[in-house]
Every structure is written in structure tokens, then in C-alpha cells.
Enzyme design. Structure first.
Site, PDB file in Angstrom:
ATOM      1  N   CYS A 262      51.216  44.877  40.285  1.00 30.23           N
ATOM      2  CA  CYS A 262      52.645  44.932  39.968  1.00 30.23           C
ATOM      3  C   CYS A 262      53.326  43.777  40.686  1.00 30.23           C
ATOM      4  CB  CYS A 262      53.212  46.263  40.467  1.00 30.23           C
ATOM      5  SG  CYS A 262      54.966  46.495  40.108  1.00 30.23           S
TER       6      CYS A 262
ATOM      7  N   GLU B  51      54.970  48.196  36.524  1.00 33.81           N
ATOM      8  CA  GLU B  51      56.336  48.445  36.092  1.00 33.81           C
ATOM      9  C   GLU B  51      56.335  48.458  34.557  1.00 33.81           C
ATOM     10  OE1 GLU B  51      59.367  49.380  37.066  1.00 33.81           O
ATOM     11  OE2 GLU B  51      59.936  48.995  34.998  1.00 33.81           O
TER      12      GLU B  51
ATOM     13  N   GLU C 134      44.018  53.044  38.315  1.00 36.30           N
ATOM     14  CA  GLU C 134      43.876  54.452  38.678  1.00 36.30           C
ATOM     15  C   GLU C 134      44.840  55.332  37.896  1.00 36.30           C
ATOM     16  OE1 GLU C 134      45.044  53.612  43.014  1.00 36.30           O
ATOM     17  OE2 GLU C 134      45.735  55.667  42.734  1.00 36.30           O
TER      18      GLU C 134
ATOM     19  N   CYS D  76      49.220  61.097  35.074  1.00 31.38           N
ATOM     20  CA  CYS D  76      50.026  59.951  35.508  1.00 31.38           C
ATOM     21  C   CYS D  76      49.197  58.699  35.268  1.00 31.38           C
ATOM     22  CB  CYS D  76      50.351  60.107  36.992  1.00 31.38           C
ATOM     23  SG  CYS D  76      51.159  58.665  37.711  1.00 31.38           S
TER      24      CYS D  76
ATOM     25  N   SER E 155      58.925  55.787  34.164  1.00 27.33           N
ATOM     26  CA  SER E 155      59.645  55.518  35.408  1.00 27.33           C
ATOM     27  C   SER E 155      59.823  54.011  35.592  1.00 27.33           C
ATOM     28  CB  SER E 155      58.832  56.096  36.569  1.00 27.33           C
ATOM     29  OG  SER E 155      59.440  55.793  37.801  1.00 27.33           O
TER      30      SER E 155
ATOM     31  N   CYS F 288      58.195  46.390  45.689  1.00 26.72           N
ATOM     32  CA  CYS F 288      58.848  47.457  46.465  1.00 26.72           C
ATOM     33  C   CYS F 288      58.124  47.608  47.808  1.00 26.72           C
ATOM     34  CB  CYS F 288      58.834  48.776  45.696  1.00 26.72           C
ATOM     35  SG  CYS F 288      59.777  48.680  44.163  1.00 26.72           S
TER      36      CYS F 288
ATOM     37  N   SER G  19      63.925  54.776  39.557  1.00 26.61           N
ATOM     38  CA  SER G  19      63.606  54.779  40.989  1.00 26.61           C
ATOM     39  C   SER G  19      64.796  54.194  41.735  1.00 26.61           C
ATOM     40  CB  SER G  19      62.354  53.934  41.248  1.00 26.61           C
ATOM     41  OG  SER G  19      61.268  54.488  40.550  1.00 26.61           O
TER      42      SER G  19
END
Ligand code: SAH
Length: 355
Positions: A114, A162, A94, A107, A193, A118, A216
Site C-alpha cells: 500500500c 487502499e 493475506e 476480509c 474501507s 498510515c 478510516s
């Protein structure tokens, strides 16, 4: 069968060398590169100023990626659009398109799934499927530009995945995206990021790019951070701060700290004071993100008065801080939720078919 070379993942230098082997002059490579990265051609057949035989030869030798548009959701609140794209192997990723006063921002995802784990993030619930190739990262932007008919000026690598866990492809992606013979997006308008993979942050610093590095952070003590982010077991906050300092020393680029506010977990005045102590000595900007609750976890957003108080505390300590506007809250806003909804639906279909 030998896998064909992915032509859209090649830098102009690599493409020029490949075409030279086929007996083509450098300007042909440049023409082809522009077809792919400026005119956003859907395939070799569109490259009408190249001979038919060259186009056919290239079709045999190279693979030409493109994405299938699976779903588009548009926010009624702010016009934000979420795209679900299908890859050639059937996986989906996405991407999000957001309009700001200063331009259009996209984005993108850097991996399918991933493996960082987290606790508050939907993208990681099923682990990592695979890395995205440079072409597949570029294609998210190219498809959105084609579909919206508008120019993208900012790119943030903040979708699923990531980016530092897919470092080589990320770097190539940035080079092609910011190449003056390509879409020519300014490096200053690109943000990457990371959850904080220290050796890769240092490696990136050495590339001396002008992109923005966003970290982050989400917590101010190692103990608290470990509860939210497994990567904190590997790298301490002290190591992260030193990597940020190094990044700034090598690039002169201000770091962004991302801090997702989770109600009752990391949003007290004490947390704000500790965050100010960490941020103060660095040239950085703090971006507060009200956590986006996902149904698989019981984290809640901080009250808006708490968010404001947290921001005020940072400002009193002379920290540059903004609260991230929540774009597209009505359209599966949180990272990875649209993709997850799609894969969940497929799983249910498969299970029903098996039963
Ligand atoms: N893996 C990278 C980039 C992807 S996530 C990273 O960790 O930075 C982009 C940002 O959104 C990160 O700061 C991430 O921690 C945050 N995020 C993920 N899920 C969230 C959620 N449900 N609510 C708020 N922020 C979230």
C-alpha cells in the site's frame, strides 16, 4: 509475447462477447461463468459439460488465475483463520476468515502492499508493489470457501491496500461478486474501507451501489489526522464529511466511521466530543478499533477503561457506536503482519544466501 486475457476478471457480459467471437452461444458463456464463480472450478479441465475442444481453445486464449495456499493460521481464541496466498508472480497477500453469529465474513486485500503510509499500519511499511486484479480479489474468497467448505456471506475490503487506489478493478470485483450468476453475495453484505480519497468516494457514490462505505477517520482535527495519515495532507476533514454526506444522498446507505484508538494520541474525552460533533449530523455508525500495536512503531492501545469511557461519551451524544471485537489476536492480528512476517523471512534468507 502477448499477455493472455484474464478470464476470471471478466463480467458475464464481457465473457459472452468474447465467446461469441469464438462462435459460441450465450448459454455457453453462462455455463463457463458458473463454473468459475459458483462451482469455483480450479481450471478449464473441470468444466465437464463443455466440449474438450472449447476447453482447449480457452486454455490457449485465456489465463485462469488461482492462488497457492502458502500458510494458514487458526486462532485458538475464536476460530478466526488467516490465510497467506501466493499469486502467479510470486507475491503474497493475506486474507482473514471470521465467524460471527450472523454468518461468515472474509476480509480481503485489494493491493500487494500500500502507498498510503498510515503510521500505525503494517501493510504500508514497504510501499505499494502492485494492484490486485478483480480475479485475484475474488480468488481470495473462492479459495477460502473451498478450503473451509463453508459459505461466505459477508465480504469486507479491509485487508492490505487502499481499494480506492485500485478503483476500476475494485468496481469490477464488486460487480462479479454480487452478480446473480456468480457467488451472488448481496451488495448490502459488502463493505469497502477507505482512508479517504475524496474524488473516488464521490465517484463511488454515483455508481449507486448498495454496499457500505467505511471511512478510516482516526482523528477529529486535520492537524491530528495528518500526524497519523499522510492522506490528510491532501483532503481535509470538511471535504471528507461532505463526501460522506454525498454518498448517503446518492445511495441511502449509512456510512461507517472507523476510529482506531491509539493510547494518548486520539482517545481523550475531548476527542470523543469532537467525533460526536462530526458524526452527529451524518447518518453514520462509529466503529472503535483498539489499535493493534505493530513492532515497527511505538503506538500503544488505549486502556480498556479509556475505550469504554470514549464509547460512553459518544453514546451520551446519541451516536451509534460499537467496539470492534478483536478477532484472532493470537495470530498476527494486525493488517499486513502475516504477509510482512513472510517477506521478512524471505529477505533474511536472501541476505544469508548472498553473504
Ligand atoms: N486502506 C483502507 C483499508 C485497509 S485498512 C483504509 O485505510 O481504510 C482497514 C482498517 O484497519 C483501516 O481503518 C485502518 O486504518 C485500520 N488499521 C490498520 N492498521 C491498524 C492497526 N495496527 N490497528 C488498528 N487498526 C488498523
Amino acid at each position: 509475447m502477448e499477455e493472455k486475457t484474464d478470464i476470471k476478471s471478466m463480467t458475464l457480459g464481457e465473457l459472452t462477447a468474447e465467446l461469441a467471437v469464438m462462435g459460441e452461444k450465450a448459454f455457453r458463456a453462462k455455463q463457463m461463468y458458473q463454473w468459475m464463480h459458483v462451482k469455483l472450478a480450479a481450471g478449464f479441465e473441470e468444466m465437464t459439460n463443455l466440449s474438450k475442444s472449447l476447453r482447449e481453445e480457452c486454455g490457449k486464449k485465456f489465463s485462469y488465475t488461482s492462488l497457492e495456499t502458502v500458510e494458514i493460521q487458526e486462532s485458538k481464541l475464536d476460530g478466526t483463520k488467516k490465510f497467506l496466498f501466493g499469486l502467479s508472480d510470486g507475491n503474497v497477500v493475506e486474507s482473514v476468515w471470521m465467524q460471527y453469529k450472523h454468518g461468515n465474513s472474509v476480509c480481503i486485500s485489494s493491493q500487494v502492499g500500500c502507498r498510503m503510509g498510515c503510521r500505525f499500519c503494517a501493510s504500508t511499511l514497504d510501499g505499494l508493489e502492485r494492484n490486485l486484479r478483480p480475479s485475484e480479489m475474488l480468488d481470495q474468497i473462492y479459495s477460502i470457501q473451498r478450503l473451509t467448505g463453508e459459505r461466505v456471506s459477508n465480504v469486507v475490503v479491509m485487508g492490505t491496500g487502499e481499494p480506492m487506489d485500485n478503483y476500476d478493478n475494485l468496481l469490477k470485483f464488486i460487480h462479479i461478486l454480487t452478480d446473480e450468476n456468480g457467488l451472488n453475495i448481496s451488495q448490502r453484505n459488502v463493505t469497502v474501507s477507505t482512508c479517504g480519497i475524496v474524488p473516488k468516494m464521490k465517484q463511488l457514490a454515483k455508481e449507486k451501489l448498495q454496499i457500505t462505505l467505511a471511512l478510516s477517520l482516526h482523528a477529529t482535527t486535520d492537524e491530528k489526522r495528518r500526524r497519523l495519515m499522510p492522506i490528510a495532507n491532501k483532503y481535509s476533514i470538511a471535504e471528507l464529511m461532505s463526501a460522506c454526506k454525498y454518498y448517503f444522498s446518492q445511495t441511502g446507505r449509512r456510512i461507517t466511521f472507523e476510529y482506531s484508538l491509539v493510547g494518548g494520541v486520539n482517545d481523550t474525552d475531548e476527542d470523543a466530543a469532537e467525533l460526536a460533533a462530526l458524526a452527529g449530523p451524518l447518518c453514520c455508525h462509529v466503529n472503535l478499533i483498539p489499535v493493534n500495536p505493530i513492532k515497527e512503531r511505538d503506538f500503544v492501545q488505549s486502556e480498556s477503561a479509556r475505550i469504554q469511557a470514549f464509547k460512553n461519551k459518544l453514546e451520551k451524544n446519541k451516536i451509534n457506536v460499537t467496539i470492534r471485537r478483536e478477532m484472532g489476536r493470537d495470530i498476527d492480528g494486525a493488517c499486513g503482519q502475516l504477509r510482512r512476517k513472510h517477506t521478512d523471512a524471505l529477505r533474511t534468507l536472501e541476505e544469508t544466501a548472498r553473504a
